[in-house]
Design an enzyme around this catalytic site. Structure first.
Site, mmCIF file in Angstrom:
data_model
loop_
_atom_site.group_PDB
_atom_site.id
_atom_site.type_symbol
_atom_site.label_atom_id
_atom_site.label_comp_id
_atom_site.label_asym_id
_atom_site.label_seq_id
_atom_site.Cartn_x
_atom_site.Cartn_y
_atom_site.Cartn_z
ATOM 1 N N ASP A 189 -3.448 61.333 -143.465
ATOM 2 C CA ASP A 189 -2.115 61.773 -143.894
ATOM 3 C C ASP A 189 -1.998 61.855 -145.411
ATOM 4 O O ASP A 189 -1.047 62.432 -145.928
ATOM 5 C CB ASP A 189 -1.068 60.759 -143.415
ATOM 6 C CG ASP A 189 -0.562 61.061 -142.028
ATOM 7 O OD1 ASP A 189 -0.565 62.239 -141.641
ATOM 8 O OD2 ASP A 189 -0.156 60.113 -141.333
HETATM 9 C C1 GLC Z 1 1.540 56.823 -145.588
HETATM 10 C C2 GLC Z 1 0.427 55.885 -145.199
HETATM 11 C C3 GLC Z 1 -0.394 56.449 -144.087
HETATM 12 C C4 GLC Z 1 0.497 56.897 -142.977
HETATM 13 C C5 GLC Z 1 1.601 57.819 -143.486
HETATM 14 C C6 GLC Z 1 2.531 58.172 -142.371
HETATM 15 O O1 GLC Z 1 1.015 58.001 -146.074
HETATM 16 O O2 GLC Z 1 -0.405 55.616 -146.258
HETATM 17 O O3 GLC Z 1 -1.302 55.478 -143.626
HETATM 18 O O4 GLC Z 1 -0.278 57.577 -142.034
HETATM 19 O O5 GLC Z 1 2.313 57.192 -144.503
HETATM 20 O O6 GLC Z 1 3.579 58.981 -142.760
HETATM 21 C C1 GLC Z 2 -1.677 56.175 -140.021
HETATM 22 C C2 GLC Z 2 -1.042 57.267 -139.216
HETATM 23 C C3 GLC Z 2 -2.073 58.188 -138.623
HETATM 24 C C4 GLC Z 2 -3.006 58.660 -139.686
HETATM 25 C C5 GLC Z 2 -3.604 57.504 -140.459
HETATM 26 C C6 GLC Z 2 -4.456 57.956 -141.613
HETATM 27 O O1 GLC Z 2 -2.344 55.302 -139.170
HETATM 28 O O2 GLC Z 2 -0.265 56.744 -138.167
HETATM 29 O O3 GLC Z 2 -1.464 59.291 -137.999
HETATM 30 O O4 GLC Z 2 -3.984 59.435 -139.079
HETATM 31 O O5 GLC Z 2 -2.586 56.687 -140.950
HETATM 32 O O6 GLC Z 2 -3.700 58.494 -142.649
#
Ligand code: GLC
Ligand code: GLC
Length: 836
Positions: free
Chosen positions: A487
């Site tokens: 993300d």
């Molecule tokens: C932030 C976190 C990430 C997560 C995302 C969800 O970017 O670092 O881990 O997946 O929020 O919106």
């Molecule tokens: C968090 C989010 C997941 C994402 C991950 C890596 O676990 O829930 O959707 O893939 O972060 O950013």
């Protein structure tokens, strides 16, 4: 290394983790409830309850990130002379003579002893009931008669957990309660549009109560010294606005050796519109009375508890291994499967790191969670697949999240995460292999929940694949969109404004060259699955529809030429493999991505973050370039550059400065989260890559590093979070405190650890026509047995590794040799012997 203090231990026989010191390095929690009504409960009874949706139907209030930590919960205050104490130590923190918290499968038992009195509370949500039971047992172990003053305590949340924490100009005037006998009803907003209320009941006469927080606690007192408790006098307060609570007051006399049970019940009720009131302003309590009547004695509660335990027995009997290694067996047979159920239920919504007000169910997250859960309750997995697919768009893109209560796509976050569509194939294929239920492909499923837009689920899978094919970049690799699985790799975002979200800020995707090698690998893996599915359907459609003694049903109504579809996709997959080999290989590992301008990310040419884990995981799982040695080199590079004492970091070296072309990933300090943290979720991808390559020793050593029971043994203080489940992230080697865990419970790690160990390490892999046996083990592995319930069959499978890391030599099924590695499915009990 500093000597690590221990706070608890596993009790495998009872499937419990036993906490022996209330001052754990962080609240160690558990989840109650399996469907609809849920609670979070910490080892000191902190936490909260909600119905289905932690944001829109919050029943009790909780204070996040508070001082002291973990404030708000279901508290019992016991006043014995001048001493006031709680069985779970908090909130009074009166030193106890004995303390123990046992977190089990959907229940928690907390016990405290003080001055000859023992208080034990069993917390659970009975199956199919919308209520949390709190069975309190008070016992007098002293030689004198004890007269105790008992106060219960819950604080109501005004339903919407988000506005509850902010809109005080309104909230302080809306609170309403009713009191009837030993039941306190919370009915805020019931007078208008809500048709639900909550109640807190005890199955004994009460000698007083309180429903107004300020009156009970005192404006300048705290939960640790509520005035009413300290003075031993309830106020019988009736809340009007401000903060409604529920507290019962009971005087208890216990002779030496005597014990008494009290059943407290926190319930939730919904009424039909025309049956809301029994008199003007008076709520209709019929359903509450009925629910109370089902759980108002110790016997009824004990029976409900026994049912809950049987339910878990039966779930955990589906896959059971006996290896002789307790640390492995307890994770596989108990805790990993338990955590999979929890992540399936909550996605990423409610934990002590997710407030429950932020996120709904993730499209990609829920599909991955399914894979850890599908063997437990297939019908629920089936419904989940339909729900998820219903939030897809006609072009194959998807809402990134949806709300569990409404099941509608979440507009705040929208779509554009280009890995999302592929996960639908991942989840659906796992479901069909587990169940043999091909009919799911015939289900008519809408787009964006629009009635009239329905097409078959198979069509949804097809457009998911096509979404990738139609969004390729200059190297014929998948365009990344807002982000892929990571993300925080926001290659089209370009934000200098701290008030913007990296994920939802309008992307500058026009003219972008940002491509993802992670999606490329994911596309090849899920593409191969899709091709096999099409081939299977094309081969079996005619034969299978005619024989009705076959358990599997293959869709009839699909006017799809599956053979042609398989061939079409094979070309796309081959093209993707070529593109990766040509443009995605850096010499020693796979590149991670190309940025907006077409520059390499995750290359030896880069100053920082030369190598990333995600593309190593997915491209080795896809076995891209295995014949040219790429897979082996990539796996070796993971060991060389990513691995450390606590697992494999996400990227190396860590970013030391913010790079605005890359987005959130470089916003994190070195070693944390997506910037070189050990993101446990993606370690299993490399482990599976190792398994496919037959490198059992390496697979095992990576696996054991993030296996909670191994961590538990070594690092209780350092690790900080619960030692019985995986957490999302452990601080990486570049961090200030490597090995410190964060964000426990709600993480895709659960499903991936399960998928990895059950199917790739222990090697018991559901397939369309049976179970494929293909373990990949460390050479030290000894004989082990897996009991596997599969559809209408039960297999008892014993594996003799004989020192081999990989490669099945011979299989017998009920004494008869089997050709190949798939044991053909047939109902009934079977014994299988496997020689490696
Ligand atoms: C932030 C976190 C990430 C997560 C995302 C969800 O970017 O670092 O881990 O997946 O929020 O919106
Ligand atoms: C968090 C989010 C997941 C994402 C991950 C890596 O676990 O829930 O959707 O893939 O972060 O950013």
């Amino acid at each position: 290394m500093e000597q690590q203090k221990r706070y608890g231990h596993f009790d495998d026989q009872h499937r419990e983790y036993v906490i022996t010191d209330p001052q754990t390095p962080w609240p160690w929690i558990n989840y109650l409830g399996n469907e609809d009504f849920f609670s979070l409960i910490s080892n000191t009874a902190g936490g909260y309850s909600f119905y289905k949706d932690a944001k829109f139907r919050r029943i009790t209030r909780y204070r996040y990130n508070n001082v002291p930590m973990d404030n708000g919960g279901r508290y019992f205050y016991i006043k014995d002379g001048d001493t006031v104490w709680n069985p779970g130590w908090k909130p009074c923190k009166t030193p106890l003579d004995f303390y123990e918290c046992r977190h089990g499968m959907s229940y928690t038992r907390i016990m405290g002893r003080k001055n000859g009195v023992e208080a034990s509370v069993l917390f659970f949500v009975p199956l199919k009931k919308w209520a949390e039971v709190q069975k309190l047992t008070l016992k007098n172990d002293s030689n004198e008669t004890k007269t105790l003053k008992l106060f219960s305590f819950e604080e109501w949340c005004l339903w919407n957990a988000a506005t509850d924490m902010e809109n005080f100009q309104r909230n302080f005037s809306t609170g309403e309660v009713e009191i009837e006998g030993s039941t306190i009803y919370h009915k805020t907003e019931y007078r208008e549009r809500r048709n639900h209320y909550a109640f807190y009941h005890v199955n004994a006469p009460i000698q007083g109560f309180d429903t107004d927080r300020e009156t009970f606690v005192g404006l300048y007192n705290e939960f640790s010294d509520p005035q009413a408790v300290m003075e031993g006098k309830p106020r019988n307060s009736h809340a009007h606005g401000w903060s409604p609570i529920a507290s019962h007051y009971i005087e208890v006399t216990l002779q030496p050796g005597e014990s008494k049970d009290f059943v407290f019940l926190l319930g939730y009720i919904e009424n039909e519109q025309d049956k809301k009131f029994s008199a003007p302003q008076v709520i209709n309590k019929d359903k509450a009375h009925a629910l109370i009547a089902e759980l108002d004695t110790t016997e009824k509660v004990d029976k409900a508890f026994a049912e809950l335990c049987e339910y878990w027995d039966s779930l955990l009997n589906i896959y059971k291994v006996r290896t002789g290694n307790d640390k492995l067996d307890r994770m596989v047979n108990i805790w990993n499967q338990y955590q999979c159920m929890v992540t399936f239920n909550f996605s990423r919504s409610a934990s002590f790191f997710e407030s429950g007000v932020g996120r709904g169910m993730g499209f990609r997250d829920s599909n991955q969670d399914l894979v850890g859960f599908v063997h437990q309750i297939p019908p629920r997995a089936r419904q989940r697949i339909i729900d998820i697919a219903s939030t897809q768009f006609p072009d194959g893109g998807c809402y990134h999240q949806y709300q569990p209560l409404t099941k509608r796509g979440n507009n705040d976050i929208g779509g554009g995460f280009n890995d999302d569509p592929c996960w639908l194939i991942f989840g659906t294929v796992a479901y069909i292999k587990e169940t043999g239920d091909f009919s799911i492909l015939d289900e008519m499923v809408p787009f964006d929940n629009q009635p009239g837009s329905e097409v078959t689920l198979f069509e949804h899978l097809k457009i998911s694949m096509d979404h990738v094919i139609k969004n390729l970049g200059p190297h014929m690799l998948p365009l990344i969109g807002r982000a892929d699985w990571n993300d925080c790799l926001n290659l089209n975002c370009f934000s200098w404004d701290p008030n913007e979200s990296f994920q939802t800020t309008e992307n500058v995707s026009e003219g972008t060259k940002a491509e993802s090698l992670m999606i490329a690998g994911l596309f090849v893996v899920t593409g191969k699955d899709y091709i096999k599915l099409c081939e299977y359907l094309s081969q079996h459609r005619d034969t299978k529809t005619q024989s009705d003694n076959n358990k599997t049903s293959v869709p009839l109504c699909l006017c799809v030429d599956f053979k042609a579809e398989a061939e079409r996709m094979q070309q796309a997959v081959d093209a993707m493999i070529d593109a990766v080999k040509k443009h995605g290989w850096d010499g020693e590992w796979y590149l991670r991505a190309y940025d907006f301008y077409g520059r390499k990310i995750g290359s030896n040419e880069c100053d920082e973050a030369k190598i990333f884990i995600e593309s190593q995981g997915w491209c080795t799982m896809a076995e891209i370039g295995a014949e040219d040695g790429m897979v082996a080199k990539s796996l070796d590079s993971c060991k060389k550059y990513l691995e450390c004492e606590h697992g494999m970091v996400l990227n190396n070296p860590a970013f030391t400065k913010y790079i605005y072309e890359y987005g959130e990933i470089s916003s994190y300090p070195e070693g944390y989260k997506e910037n070189a943290g050990i993101f446990c979720h993606n370690n299993p991808w490399v482990i599976i890559g190792e398994c496919l390559a037959g490198r059992g020793n390496d697979a095992w050593s990576h696996y054991a590093k993030i296996l909670p029971s191994y961590v538990e043994e070594k690092y209780q203080t350092l690790h900080k979070v619960e030692p019985y489940v995986n957490c999302q992230m452990v601080a990486g080697k570049d961090a200030f405190k490597p090995g410190e865990g964060k964000n426990s419970w709600l993480t895709g790690t659960a499903a991936w650890m399960w998928y990895t160990v059950s199917e790739f390490i222990l090697g018991i892999k559901p397939d369309y026509d049976g179970i494929r046996i293909d373990p990949c083990l460390p050479e030290t592995a000894t004989d082990y047995t897996v009991s596997r319930r599969f559809r209408e069959a039960e297999y008892e499978i014993t594996i003799h590794p004989n020192g081999a890391q990989k490669g099945v030599k011979a299989i017998t099924l009920d004494g008869q040799p089997v050709t190949g590695t798939v044991i053909p499915y047939s109902p009934g009990k079977h014994t299988v012997e496997v020689t490696m």
